[in-house]
Write an enzyme that holds these catalytic residues in place. Structure first.
Site, PDB file in Angstrom:
ATOM      1  N   TYR A  13       0.823  -1.205   0.000  1.00 50.08           N
ATOM      2  CA  TYR A  13       0.000   0.000   0.000  1.00 50.08           C
ATOM      3  C   TYR A  13       0.859   1.258   0.000  1.00 50.08           C
ATOM      4  O   TYR A  13       0.467   2.278  -0.574  1.00 50.08           O
ATOM      5  CB  TYR A  13      -0.909   0.025   1.237  1.00 50.08           C
ATOM      6  CG  TYR A  13      -2.199  -0.731   1.061  1.00 50.08           C
ATOM      7  CD1 TYR A  13      -2.191  -2.091   0.798  1.00 50.08           C
ATOM      8  CD2 TYR A  13      -3.425  -0.085   1.153  1.00 50.08           C
ATOM      9  CE1 TYR A  13      -3.376  -2.788   0.642  1.00 50.08           C
ATOM     10  CE2 TYR A  13      -4.620  -0.776   1.008  1.00 50.08           C
ATOM     11  CZ  TYR A  13      -4.580  -2.129   0.747  1.00 50.08           C
ATOM     12  OH  TYR A  13      -5.753  -2.811   0.602  1.00 50.08           O
ATOM     13  N   ASP A  69      -2.385 -18.458   0.110  1.00 49.20           N
ATOM     14  CA  ASP A  69      -3.312 -19.126  -0.819  1.00 49.20           C
ATOM     15  C   ASP A  69      -4.043 -20.258  -0.096  1.00 49.20           C
ATOM     16  O   ASP A  69      -5.252 -20.435  -0.247  1.00 49.20           O
ATOM     17  CB  ASP A  69      -2.591 -19.609  -2.083  1.00 49.20           C
ATOM     18  CG  ASP A  69      -1.323 -20.398  -1.800  1.00 49.20           C
ATOM     19  OD1 ASP A  69      -0.824 -20.377  -0.653  1.00 49.20           O
ATOM     20  OD2 ASP A  69      -0.813 -21.039  -2.738  1.00 49.20           O
ATOM     21  N   LYS A  76       3.691 -15.596   2.378  1.00 51.68           N
ATOM     22  CA  LYS A  76       3.950 -16.305   1.116  1.00 51.68           C
ATOM     23  C   LYS A  76       5.460 -16.548   1.069  1.00 51.68           C
ATOM     24  O   LYS A  76       6.176 -16.077   0.173  1.00 51.68           O
ATOM     25  CB  LYS A  76       3.433 -15.445  -0.056  1.00 51.68           C
ATOM     26  CG  LYS A  76       3.429 -16.124  -1.422  1.00 51.68           C
ATOM     27  CD  LYS A  76       2.418 -17.239  -1.588  1.00 51.68           C
ATOM     28  CE  LYS A  76       2.586 -17.907  -2.946  1.00 51.68           C
ATOM     29  NZ  LYS A  76       1.805 -19.163  -3.069  1.00 51.68           N
ATOM     30  N   ASP A  98      -6.153  -7.322   3.817  1.00 54.04           N
ATOM     31  CA  ASP A  98      -7.279  -6.692   3.122  1.00 54.04           C
ATOM     32  C   ASP A  98      -8.147  -7.766   2.478  1.00 54.04           C
ATOM     33  O   ASP A  98      -9.366  -7.793   2.635  1.00 54.04           O
ATOM     34  CB  ASP A  98      -6.740  -5.715   2.064  1.00 54.04           C
ATOM     35  CG  ASP A  98      -7.863  -5.068   1.271  1.00 54.04           C
ATOM     36  OD1 ASP A  98      -8.851  -4.651   1.893  1.00 54.04           O
ATOM     37  OD2 ASP A  98      -7.749  -5.011   0.028  1.00 54.04           O
ATOM     38  N   ASP A 152     -12.006  -9.474   3.989  1.00 53.04           N
ATOM     39  CA  ASP A 152     -13.279  -9.481   3.259  1.00 53.04           C
ATOM     40  C   ASP A 152     -13.821 -10.905   3.144  1.00 53.04           C
ATOM     41  O   ASP A 152     -15.024 -11.139   3.259  1.00 53.04           O
ATOM     42  CB  ASP A 152     -13.114  -8.890   1.845  1.00 53.04           C
ATOM     43  CG  ASP A 152     -13.454  -7.409   1.796  1.00 53.04           C
ATOM     44  OD1 ASP A 152     -13.260  -6.717   2.824  1.00 53.04           O
ATOM     45  OD2 ASP A 152     -13.904  -6.934   0.735  1.00 53.04           O
TER      46      ASP A 152
HETATM   47  C1  IPM Z   1     -10.323  -1.685   3.693  1.00 52.62           C
HETATM   48  C2  IPM Z   1     -10.618  -1.072   2.362  1.00 52.62           C
HETATM   49  C3  IPM Z   1      -9.514  -0.089   2.012  1.00 52.62           C
HETATM   50  C4  IPM Z   1      -8.221  -0.877   1.936  1.00 52.62           C
HETATM   51  C5  IPM Z   1      -9.748   0.696   0.704  1.00 52.62           C
HETATM   52  C6  IPM Z   1     -11.079   1.423   0.710  1.00 52.62           C
HETATM   53  C7  IPM Z   1      -8.630   1.651   0.424  1.00 52.62           C
HETATM   54  O1  IPM Z   1     -10.776  -2.061   1.401  1.00 52.62           O
HETATM   55  O2  IPM Z   1     -10.220  -0.938   4.686  1.00 52.62           O
HETATM   56  O3  IPM Z   1     -10.210  -2.916   3.763  1.00 52.62           O
HETATM   57  O4  IPM Z   1      -7.884  -1.446   0.884  1.00 52.62           O
HETATM   58  O5  IPM Z   1      -7.524  -0.940   2.953  1.00 52.62           O
HETATM   59 MG    MG Z   2     -10.727  -4.030   2.165  1.00 54.74          MG
END
Ligand code: IPM
Ligand code: MG
Length: 370
Positions: free
Chosen positions: A147, A230, A198, A254, A258
């Site tokens: 990032y 993975d 990884k 990240d 999710d």
């Molecule tokens: C998160 C989001 C952010 C990230 C985006 C919106 C920049 O996906 O907080 O997980 O990638 O960190």
């Molecule tokens: Mg995210």
């Protein structure tokens, strides 16, 4: 701080941000009365709301407010359909969210993922894979890796094609400090830490594994295991109950957070805390739901405010050590769920106890239960 007055910057942002932050503030006010602390809340624009109000995703006044606050209660920013001509560096995701993470050194991101028994139907996995319940914590490094690593750019080559570069970079100290957060979190839970890397391909992975293994010596009560990213993505679907604390670098965290969120039935349920270094008794923190702006349902009283409300509870716990108030808010969320209240994202017509409610009614019910 000892007088229990907490200065909070409330930055609702875009999409569903304003309506869910409003509910979280309502619940915080209920806790304030009952538990005897005092909240000094100032609201400020951020994201597209910041661009509209002051020409910048992170207006100077908003940043100044953050600097003089004890913590930030954040909604969400970013509206993908708005003005594609604004340069990517000025868009809310980078200019507000990533900028705040960097500015305040918020290196530790905690994302607890818990599927309440009443919402087992909302989990995409079969009941037998849910075991006794999914309950894990993703600890994500938030200010390093790809990032922020340099170089980061897009250049035009001599033959006219474009070439994009992002750099994954971690130093020992960056891995050490997030590893400590991971181990300490595990000590407060089921004492198992799964470190994700990884190491079979990336130099970063080899260093990550070495450093985490070395830090483990300071936490003999925690069991450490390593897993390639993975495989972890697969194991989340096959046997999510094997995870307690999951420790990841920024990008892997990240993605995996999710995926884990989907296991908990809805992104609308998941809070997060982004913490910086602790100085004295104060940990500056940034508290936001994991779910994003959801522009399709914004302003319609449809959004689930629970992620934002639980983020507010995390604020009370991690920044202010108001553990009783935090526990009361979490319990109030549990009560609302147990009483059958469901926003659309977690509603199932098959459940005879479920009643679909809007954002406001859910917030009212949780505030009343605190
Ligand atoms: C998160 C989001 C952010 C990230 C985006 C919106 C920049 O996906 O907080 O997980 O990638 O960190
Ligand atoms: Mg995210």
């Amino acid at each position: 701080m000892s007088e229990r007055i907490y200065k909070i910057a409330a930055m609702a942002g875009d999409g569903i941000g304003p309506e869910v932050v409003r509910e979280a503030l309502k619940v915080l006010r209920a806790a304030e009365g009952k538990f005897g602390f005092q909240l000094d809340v100032t609201e400020a624009p951020v994201g597209w709301a910041g661009i509209d109000a002051a020409g910048k995703a992170l207006p100077d006044d908003t940043l100044a407010l953050c600097r003089e606050s004890d913590s930030i209660l954040f909604g969400s920013v970013g509206l993908p359909d708005r003005d594609p001509t604004i340069p990517k560096e000025e868009r809310p995701e980078r200019a507000a969210l990533l900028a705040l993470r960097k500015e305040f050194g918020l290196f530790a991101n905690l994302r607890p993922v818990k599927l309440p028994a009443e919402l087992a139907h909302a989990c995409p996995l079969k009941a037998e894979r849910q075991g006794d319940g999914i309950d894990l914590l993703v600890v994500r490094e938030l200010t390093g890796g790809m990032y922020f690593g340099q170089p980061k750019n897009t250049e035009t080559l001599e033959d006219g094609q474009l070439r994009a570069v992002d750099t994954m970079v971690y130093s020992t100290s960056e891995i050490e400090r997030i590893a400590h957060v991971g181990f300490k979190s595990a000590q407060l839970r089921r004492k198992h830490l799964m470190s994700i890397d990884k190491a079979n391909v990336l130099e970063n992975g080899v260093l990550w594994r070495d450093v985490v293994t070395r830090v483990a010596a300071e936490y003999p009560d925690v069991t450490l295991e390593h897993m390639f990213v993975d495989n972890a993505a697969m194991q989340f679907l096959l046997r999510p109950t094997q995870f307690d604390v999951v420790l990841c670098e920024n990008l892997f965290g990240d993605i995996l957070s999710d995926e884990a969120a989907a296991l908990a039935g809805s992104l609308g349920m998941l809070p997060s805390a982004s913490l910086g270094a602790t100085s004295g008794e104060r940990t500056f923190g940034f508290y936001e739901p994991a779910g994003g702006t959801a522009p399709d349902i914004a302003g319609k009283d449809l959004a689930n405010p629970i992620a934002q409300i639980r983020s507010a509870a995390m604020m009370l716990r991690h920044s202010f050590a108001e553990n009783d108030a935090a526990a009361a808010i979490d319990a109030a969320v549990g009560t609302a769920i147990a009483n059958g209240l469901r926003t659309g994202d977690i509603f199932s017509a098959d459940d005879p106890n479920a009643r679909q409610v809007g954002t406001t009614e859910m917030g009212d019910a949780i505030a009343a239960a605190v």
